[in-house]
Design an enzyme around this catalytic site. Structure first.
Site, short mmCIF file in Angstrom:
data_model
loop_
_atom_site.label_atom_id
_atom_site.label_comp_id
_atom_site.label_asym_id
_atom_site.label_seq_id
_atom_site.Cartn_x
_atom_site.Cartn_y
_atom_site.Cartn_z
N ASP A 1 -6.28 -4.49 0.57
CA ASP A 1 -7.24 -4.59 1.68
C ASP A 1 -7.88 -5.97 1.74
OD1 ASP A 1 -7.05 -1.82 2.48
OD2 ASP A 1 -8.30 -1.29 0.77
N THR B 1 -5.77 1.88 9.60
CA THR B 1 -4.82 2.85 10.15
C THR B 1 -5.49 3.84 11.10
OG1 THR B 1 -3.35 2.66 8.23
CG2 THR B 1 -3.15 4.65 9.55
N ILE C 1 -0.70 -1.88 7.68
CA ILE C 1 -1.69 -1.69 8.75
C ILE C 1 -3.03 -1.47 8.05
CG2 ILE C 1 -2.46 -0.39 10.77
CD1 ILE C 1 0.35 0.71 11.12
N ASP C 2 -3.89 -2.46 8.08
CA ASP C 2 -5.24 -2.27 7.56
C ASP C 2 -6.11 -1.81 8.73
OD1 ASP C 2 -7.20 -2.46 5.41
OD2 ASP C 2 -8.13 -3.97 6.69
N ASP D 1 -0.61 -5.14 3.04
CA ASP D 1 -1.17 -3.98 3.72
C ASP D 1 -0.53 -3.93 5.10
OD1 ASP D 1 -2.59 -1.91 4.84
OD2 ASP D 1 -4.51 -2.52 3.97
N GLU E 1 0.82 -1.21 0.00
CA GLU E 1 0.00 0.00 0.00
C GLU E 1 0.85 1.26 0.00
OE1 GLU E 1 -3.72 2.12 2.32
OE2 GLU E 1 -2.71 0.43 3.29
#
Length: 266
Positions: free
Chosen positions: A215, A88, A85-86, A83, A67
């Site tokens: 995601d 955030t 940190i999905d 990802d 990402e």
């Protein structure tokens, strides 16, 4: 065959431990993307850098799509979808619904997925054709199976909202029309965890406009291996226009409810 799940799990666990250890009381926003509410923290970048470094150390010929860092080349036919940190905004505010998500794609097909729900101490994993598993404390605690036979009117449905105000206005209209037709709506703030919740029966269904490949890549495989159907509108694959997930039957009911609401009109 390479144990992609094992390697992805090891890397996701290390990234999660780093994030927990280094998260300050008030993480700093270092960049905004599509709008002032679409944020990146320094630890998003640090997590992705760690994940990329571990992948390159183990498999230097693989591609990586992340990402924050984009798509980097490789020659092996394997691509990692990351990802860091999905969720955030949840991470920023100290809410528990965020995760590290890592998927592996071989010749264009996702074959492994890991979602580390770090604050919960839960690791969701799946390999193509081998089912999906929830692990706690590194141990497999249950094979995942989505809820089945749930009619739309009794379905607990997860969704999410975009960052642009115009899109949010349309999404508000859509969810207002969906709400009277289902049991209730939940908004967790992480696409990956919403899809894992469908896989584990914590949600019956999920839909969202505006999610990206990173995601849903890992969690989409997890949900699919747990018996759910994941896709877009009108028979398309899951995509950024709209992604839906539910057990067969409920998927079609939710799809047919959404179509006349014209959820793509923003």
């Amino acid at each position: 065959m390479t144990d992609f799940v094992g390697l992805a799990e090891e890397i996701a666990r290390e990234a999660g431990e780093m994030l927990l250890a280094k998260r300050p009381a008030n993480p700093e926003v270092v960049q905004t993307k599509s709008s002032p509410t679409d944020v990146v923290t320094a630890l998003d970048r640090a997590s992705e850098e760690l994940i990329r470094a571990r992948i390159m150390s183990a498999r230097p010929e693989d591609r990586v799509l992340g990402e924050e860092g984009g798509d980097t080349p490789g020659s092996s036919g394997v691509r990692w979808i990351v990802d860091p940190i999905d969720g955030t905004v949840n991470f920023l505010y100290g809410l528990p619904d965020w995760a590290v998500s890592i998927a592996v794609e071989v010749d264009g097909r996702i074959v492994a997925g890991v979602v580390n729900a770090v604050p919960r101490g839960e690791m969701f994993t799946a390999a193509l054709g081998s089912g999906a598993v929830l692990k706690k404390d590194g141990l497999a605690v249950e094979r995942l199976r989505c809820n089945s036979g749930v009619p739309l009117g009794q379905a607990l449905v997860g969704t999410g909202f975009g960052y642009a105000s115009g899109r949010r206005a349309v999404q508000g209209e859509v969810v207002a029309a969906v709400l009277p037709r289902v049991r209730d709506i939940r908004r967790g703030g992480s696409c990956a965890l919403d899809l894992c919740s469908v896989a584990s029966g914590r949600l019956d269904a999920y839909y969202e406009r505006g999610v990206n490949y990173w995601d849903w890549a890992a969690a989409g495989l997890i949900a699919g291996e747990a018996g759910a159907r994941i896709g877009g509108l009108h028979g398309t694959a899951p995509n950024s226009e709209l992604t839906l997930c539910a057990s067969p039957g409920l998927f079609e009911e939710l799809h047919d409810l959404l179509v006349p609401l014209d959820p793509l009109r923003d």
